[in-house]
Motif scaffolding. Structure first.
Motif, PDB file in Angstrom:
ATOM      1  N   THR B 284      -9.011 119.383 -53.356  1.00 36.39           N
ATOM      2  CA  THR B 284      -8.281 118.765 -54.080  1.00 36.39           C
ATOM      3  C   THR B 284      -8.397 119.211 -55.688  1.00 36.39           C
ATOM      4  O   THR B 284      -7.446 119.284 -56.367  1.00 36.39           O
ATOM      5  CB  THR B 284      -9.007 117.282 -54.138  1.00 36.39           C
ATOM      6  OG1 THR B 284      -8.746 116.863 -52.957  1.00 36.39           O
ATOM      7  CG2 THR B 284      -8.196 116.319 -55.110  1.00 36.39           C
ATOM      8  N   ASP B 307      -9.471 109.375 -60.124  1.00 33.40           N
ATOM      9  CA  ASP B 307      -9.502 109.543 -58.555  1.00 33.40           C
ATOM     10  C   ASP B 307     -10.318 110.636 -58.522  1.00 33.40           C
ATOM     11  O   ASP B 307     -11.366 110.744 -57.654  1.00 33.40           O
ATOM     12  CB  ASP B 307      -8.323 110.123 -58.154  1.00 33.40           C
ATOM     13  CG  ASP B 307      -7.543 109.044 -57.583  1.00 33.40           C
ATOM     14  OD1 ASP B 307      -8.169 108.110 -57.338  1.00 33.40           O
ATOM     15  OD2 ASP B 307      -6.070 109.218 -57.394  1.00 33.40           O
ATOM     16  N   MET B 311     -14.125 110.540 -56.674  1.00 30.22           N
ATOM     17  CA  MET B 311     -14.595 111.347 -55.500  1.00 30.22           C
ATOM     18  C   MET B 311     -15.730 112.053 -55.667  1.00 30.22           C
ATOM     19  O   MET B 311     -16.956 112.153 -54.959  1.00 30.22           O
ATOM     20  CB  MET B 311     -13.371 112.324 -55.343  1.00 30.22           C
ATOM     21  CG  MET B 311     -12.229 112.008 -54.687  1.00 30.22           C
ATOM     22  SD  MET B 311     -10.779 113.222 -54.766  1.00 30.22           S
ATOM     23  CE  MET B 311     -10.591 113.790 -53.150  1.00 30.22           C
ATOM     24  N   ASP B 355      -8.988 110.749 -47.545  1.00 31.48           N
ATOM     25  CA  ASP B 355      -7.520 110.069 -47.745  1.00 31.48           C
ATOM     26  C   ASP B 355      -7.089 110.329 -48.995  1.00 31.48           C
ATOM     27  O   ASP B 355      -5.976 110.648 -49.272  1.00 31.48           O
ATOM     28  CB  ASP B 355      -8.001 108.575 -47.449  1.00 31.48           C
ATOM     29  CG  ASP B 355      -6.413 107.794 -47.559  1.00 31.48           C
ATOM     30  OD1 ASP B 355      -5.593 108.076 -46.795  1.00 31.48           O
ATOM     31  OD2 ASP B 355      -6.553 106.967 -48.519  1.00 31.48           O
ATOM     32  N   ARG B 356      -8.004 110.419 -49.923  1.00 27.84           N
ATOM     33  CA  ARG B 356      -7.687 110.670 -51.539  1.00 27.84           C
ATOM     34  C   ARG B 356      -7.252 112.033 -51.685  1.00 27.84           C
ATOM     35  O   ARG B 356      -6.097 112.436 -52.521  1.00 27.84           O
ATOM     36  CB  ARG B 356      -8.744 110.286 -52.213  1.00 27.84           C
ATOM     37  CG  ARG B 356      -8.222 109.805 -53.617  1.00 27.84           C
ATOM     38  CD  ARG B 356      -7.624 108.363 -53.563  1.00 27.84           C
ATOM     39  NE  ARG B 356      -6.401 108.376 -54.742  1.00 27.84           N
ATOM     40  CZ  ARG B 356      -5.305 107.351 -54.604  1.00 27.84           C
ATOM     41  NH1 ARG B 356      -5.036 106.729 -53.531  1.00 27.84           N
ATOM     42  NH2 ARG B 356      -4.623 107.469 -55.545  1.00 27.84           N
ATOM     43  N   GLN B 359      -3.572 112.174 -50.631  1.00 29.99           N
ATOM     44  CA  GLN B 359      -2.593 111.520 -51.507  1.00 29.99           C
ATOM     45  C   GLN B 359      -2.681 112.635 -52.792  1.00 29.99           C
ATOM     46  O   GLN B 359      -1.406 112.585 -53.046  1.00 29.99           O
ATOM     47  CB  GLN B 359      -3.518 110.256 -51.881  1.00 29.99           C
ATOM     48  CG  GLN B 359      -2.315 109.486 -52.883  1.00 29.99           C
ATOM     49  CD  GLN B 359      -1.588 108.775 -51.781  1.00 29.99           C
ATOM     50  OE1 GLN B 359      -1.504 108.682 -50.817  1.00 29.99           O
ATOM     51  NE2 GLN B 359      -0.111 108.405 -52.617  1.00 29.99           N
TER      52      GLN B 359
END
Ligand SMILES: Cc1cc2nc3c(=O)[nH]c(=O)nc-3n(C[C@H](O)[C@H](O)[C@H](O)COP(=O)(O)OP(=O)(O)OC[C@H]3O[C@@H](n4cnc5c(N)ncnc54)[C@H](O)[C@@H]3O)c2cc1C
Lengths: 91, 547
Positions: B284, B307, B311, B355-356, B359
C-alpha cells in the motif's frame, strides 16, 4: 420437576442435564476439569446455569475455588440454605 | 524508562515488568546466534516461493518442503537434545512472521508444526515418546498435525465424540476428525479424544498416532477460500489401536493440555497475521507514494494519510501484543491469556489492513495479479480457526470478570515526560476505568453474568484493546525514534478510545433493548427458513436463555 436444591440428588440431576450426561455417571469426587471436561470458566458457566435453574443468587468470588462435584454441591446447598433462611425470616 | 508501575503483593510500587521479561528471553544463546541466520535463510526461501502458483495448485511444492527442511524450519522450537534448534517462542514468531510475508500457506504449515503439532509432545511427552518422534519431526522427515475438531465439535470441544475405549495394553479409537491442517502429508497426528476410562465420563486425552496406523484413513483435500496451499483433510479412525505409551502425559488431562498447546498455536498464528498485514501495508505504501489522481499522489490526501497511519498503528499494536505474549512463554497461564488476546487482535487487524490495502489500490487491488486478493483470502481463516474470535471474546470477557488479579491489576502511571507522559496518562486512566467497570459488573450481575453472552463479548473487546494499548506503551518506552513514538501514540489513543466506549456500554448495560430486538428478529427469521422448518421436528434449533 421440583427444583428445590436442598437435596444433593437434585443438584446432580441439574448438573447432568446441563452437561448432557447420565446423572449416574457423576460422582462427588470427580473433578470438574479433568473428569467432566470443564475448565475454570466452564465451571463458572455451569454454576451460573445451575443458579438460574434453581432460582438462586450466587456470587462469583467463592465460585472460583470450586474444583469438584462435591464442592459444587456444597456451594449450591449452602447458598440455598442461606437464601431460604433469609426468605423465611423476611416472610 | 518504563511507563507504568505495578503494585506488588506486599504494597509499594515496582516498575511494570514487561521490559525485563523481554530481556530475559532474548538472552537465549540459541536465539542470538541462530535467529539472524534463520531469517536470512527465510529470505532465500522467499525467492523460491511462487505464492500465486501455490494458491492456484492448492499445494506446497515438494522442493519448497525440501528447502524448508534443509534450513531447519521444522526444527524451530524442538530442543537441541532432539536435533532441534531450541528457539524460544518469541524467536519462532519472528520466523513465522517473516515466512508469512511471502506465503501464508507455508507459514501455516510451519507454524502448525511448531505450535499445535509438536507442542504437546515437547511439553507433555515422556522421554521415550520424545526420543522416538522429536528427532524425525525436527528434521522434517515427519510433519506434525493436530486434530481436535469434529463435525459436531468445533467451538465446543467438550462435545468431542471420537472415543478411546480401554482394551488390553491401550485404547481402541473410533471416530472422525475434520479440518486437519497438514493432515494430507503429516507423519504424526496428535488427537484430542474422549477417554472415559482415563478419568470421568467426559475426560479427554491427547494421543499420538503415526501415519499408516491400521484403521486410520486420511480423506481428500478440502477446496478452500484461502491458504489454499495448506493441506486440510478429514481423518477417519476405525478401531485404531493406540498403546498406552502413546497417550501424552497423564491420561484424562487432554482439555488442560489442549489449552496450553493452543496458546502456542495462537501466538504463532498471530505472528503469521503480522507477516501478511506487513506485506499488505508495504504494498500500500508503495502504491500511494506513486499513484497520482487530481494532480497529486494519493499519499498527499488527508483521508489516505489517516488510513496509512491507522494501518501503521494497527501493526504496531499487533507486534507489541505478540511480543508480550511470546515473552510469557515460561508462564503457561499468562501465555494462555495473552495469546488469546493477541490472536483476536492480530486476526481482526490483519483482515482490516488487507481490506484497506485493497481499497487504497482501487480497481487494481481487486485483481489477483497484485497479490492483494490472495492476502485477504489467506487471512480470513485466522478469525475462525484456533478458536473463532466471537467465542474467544466471550471467554476473554468472562475471564476478566472471573480473575481477581490480572496482568493489569495495580498498574499506575510512572513519571514520564513528553508525548509518552500524555499517553501513559491515557493508559493509566484506561486501566482504572477497566477495574471500576469489572467491579461494577461483578457486583451488579453476580454469577448470572456468565450467561450474558453479549455483555461478556463487549468486555472481551475492551480487554483486547486495553491490553494492546498497554503493550504499545510498554514497547514505546524502549523506543527512541520519533516516528515510532508517533505511531505508538496514534495506536494508544485510538485503542483507548475504542476500549473506553466498550467499557461504557458494559457499565450502562445499554443495548439491552437492542439485544431483545435482535433476539426477536433472529427468532422470526429463523422460524421462516426452510432449513429450520424441516429440522423443527428433530429439535435441531432450541431456544436458550442467554442474552
Ligand atoms: C483451513 C482450516 C484449518 C483448520 N485446522 C484445524 C486443525 O489443524 N486442527 C483442528 O482441530 N481444527 C482445525 N480447524 C477447525 C477450526 O479450529 C474450527 O473450524 C473452529 O474452531 C470453529 O469451529 P466450527 O467451524 O465448528 O464453528 P462453530 O463452532 O459452528 O461456530 C460457527 C460460528 O458461530 C459463532 N459461535 C459459535 N459458538 C459461539 C459462542 N459460544 N458464542 C458466540 N458465538 C459463537 C461464531 O461466530 C463462530 O465463528 C481448521 C479449520 C479450517 C477451516
Amino acid at each position: 420437576m421440583n427444583r428445590q436444591p436442598d437435596n444433593r440428588t437434585r443438584i446432580i440431576a441439574v448438573m447432568a442435564e446441563i452437561l448432557e450426561i447420565e446423572p449416574s455417571t457423576i460422582h462427588g469426587a470427580q473433578r470438574l476439569r479433568e473428569d467432566l471436561g470443564m475448565d475454570s470458566l466452564g465451571s463458572l458457566e455451569l454454576l451460573s446455569v445451575m443458579s438460574q435453574e434453581l432460582d438462586l443468587e450466587l456470587e462469583m468470588e467463592h465460585a472460583l475455588n470450586i474444583t469438584t462435584v462435591d464442592e459444587a454441591c456444597a456451594f449450591v446447598s449452602r447458598h440455598y440454605a442461606q437464601q431460604h433462611r433469609a426468605a423465611s425470616a423476611g416472610a | 524508562m518504563l511507563a507504568l508501575e505495578r503494585e506488588p503483593e506486599g504494597g509499594g510500587w515496582t516498575p511494570l515488568s514487561l521490559g525485563p521479561r523481554l530481556a530475559r528471553v532474548t538472552e537465549n544463546d540459541a536465539e542470538r546466534q541462530l535467529l539472524p541466520l534463520l531469517l536470512g535463510s527465510v529470505d532465500k526461501l522467499r525467492v523460491q516461493l511462487d505464492s500465486a502458483s501455490i494458491d492456484r495448485a492448492g499445494k506446497i511444492p515438494a522442493d519448497v518442503l525440501d528447502t524448508a527442511r534443509r534450513m531447519g524450519l521444522f526444527a524451530l522450537t524442538i530442543g537441541e537434545e532432539h536435533g532441534g534448534l531450541g528457539l524460544p517462542l518469541k524467536a519462532a514468531t519472528a520466523v513465522i512472521d517473516q515466512v508469512a510475508r511471502s506465503d501464508r500457506s507455508v507459514a501455516v504449515m510451519l507454524g502448525l508444526h511448531a505450535g499445535l503439532g509438536t507442542r504437546g509432545l515437547v511439553q507433555y511427552g515422556s522421554s521415550a515418546q520424545q526420543s522416538r518422534w522429536l528427532p524425525r519431526l525436527a528434521s522434517g522427515e515427519l510433519v506434525a498435525a493436530f486434530a481436535a475438531t469434529e463435525a459436531g465439535a468445533g467451538s465446543d470441544l467438550m462435545a468431542v465424540q471420537t472415543c478411546g475405549r480401554g482394551v488390553a495394553g491401550g485404547l481402541r479409537i473410533s471416530g472422525q476428525k475434520c479440518y486437519v491442517t497438514n493432515g494430507g502429508f503429516a507423519g504424526l497426528y496428535t488427537l484430542l479424544v474422549r477417554t472415559p476410562g482415563l478419568g470421568g465420563e467426559r475426560a479427554q486425552s491427547l494421543v499420538c498416532i503415526e501415519r499408516g496406523a491400521a484403521g486410520l484413513h486420511v480423506g481428500r483435500e478440502e477446496d478452500k477460500l484461502g491458504i489454499r496451499g495448506s493441506s486440510t483433510v478429514t481423518l477417519e479412525l476405525d478401531e485404531v489401536f493406540v498403546p498406552s505409551e502413546d497417550v501424552l502425559g497423564a491420561g484424562g488431562s487432554g482439555s488442560a493440555q489442549c489449552a496450553h498447546v493452543l496458546a502456542w498455536g495462537r501466538t504463532l498464528m498471530s505472528a503469521g497475521c503480522l507477516g501478511i498485514a506487513n506485506a499488505a501495508f508495504q504494498a500500500t505504501l508503495s502504491h500511494v507514494a506513486t499513484r497520482r489522481q487530481f494532480g497529486r499522489t494519493l499519499a498527499r490526501m488527508p483521508v489516505v494519510q489517516l488510513d496509512c497511519a491507522d494501518m501503521a498503528a494497527r501493526l504496531y499494536a499487533m507486534e507489541s501484543l505478540v511480543r508480550w505474549a511470546a515473552d510469557a512463554e515460561a508462564e503457561p497461564v499468562r501465555l494462555e491469556a495473552l495469546s488469546t488476546l493477541a490472536k483476536v487482535l492480530c486476526s481482526e487487524s490483519a483482515f482490516a489492513i488487507c481490506d484497506r490495502a485493497i481499497q487504497l489500490h482501487g480497481a487494481l487491488g481487486f485483481l489477483e495479479p497484485t497479490g492483494l486478493p490472495r492476502l485477504l483470502r489467506d487471512c480470513r481463516i485466522t478469525r475462525i480457526f484456533e478458536g473463532a474470535n466471537d467465542v474467544l471474546l466471550v471467554r476473554i470477557g468472562a475471564a476478566a470478570l472471573a480473575s481477581p488479579r490480572s496482568e493489569l491489576t495495580g498498574l499506575r502511571c510512572a513519571d514520564l515526560r513528553g508525548t509518552l507522559a500524555d499517553v501513559a496518562r491515557v493508559c493509566a486512566a484506561l486501566v482504572t476505568e477497566r477495574e471500576a467497570t469489572l467491579s461494577l459488573v461483578r457486583q451488579r450481575d453476580g454469577l448470572s453474568v456468565m450467561r450474558k453472552q453479549a455483555l461478556l463479548w463487549t468486555l472481551g473487546q475492551a480487554e483486547v484493546k486495553v491490553h494492546a494499548a498497554i503493550a504499545c506503551l510498554a514497547r514505546a518506552t524502549a523506543e527512541s525514534s520519533r516516528s515510532s513514538l508517533q505511531v505508538a501514540e496514534h495506536a494508544i489513543v485510538s485503542l483507548a478510545a475504542d476500549a473506553s466506549a466498550q467499557l461504557q456500554v458494559a457499565r450502562d448495560a445499554r443495548g439491552a433493548a437492542a439485544l431483545a430486538r435482535a433476539q426477536a428478529i433472529c427468532d422470526d427469521l429463523i422460524a421462516d427458513t426452510p432449513a429450520f422448518r424441516s429440522s423443527a421436528g428433530s429439535g435441531a434449533h432450541t431456544q436458550d436463555s442467554s442474552t
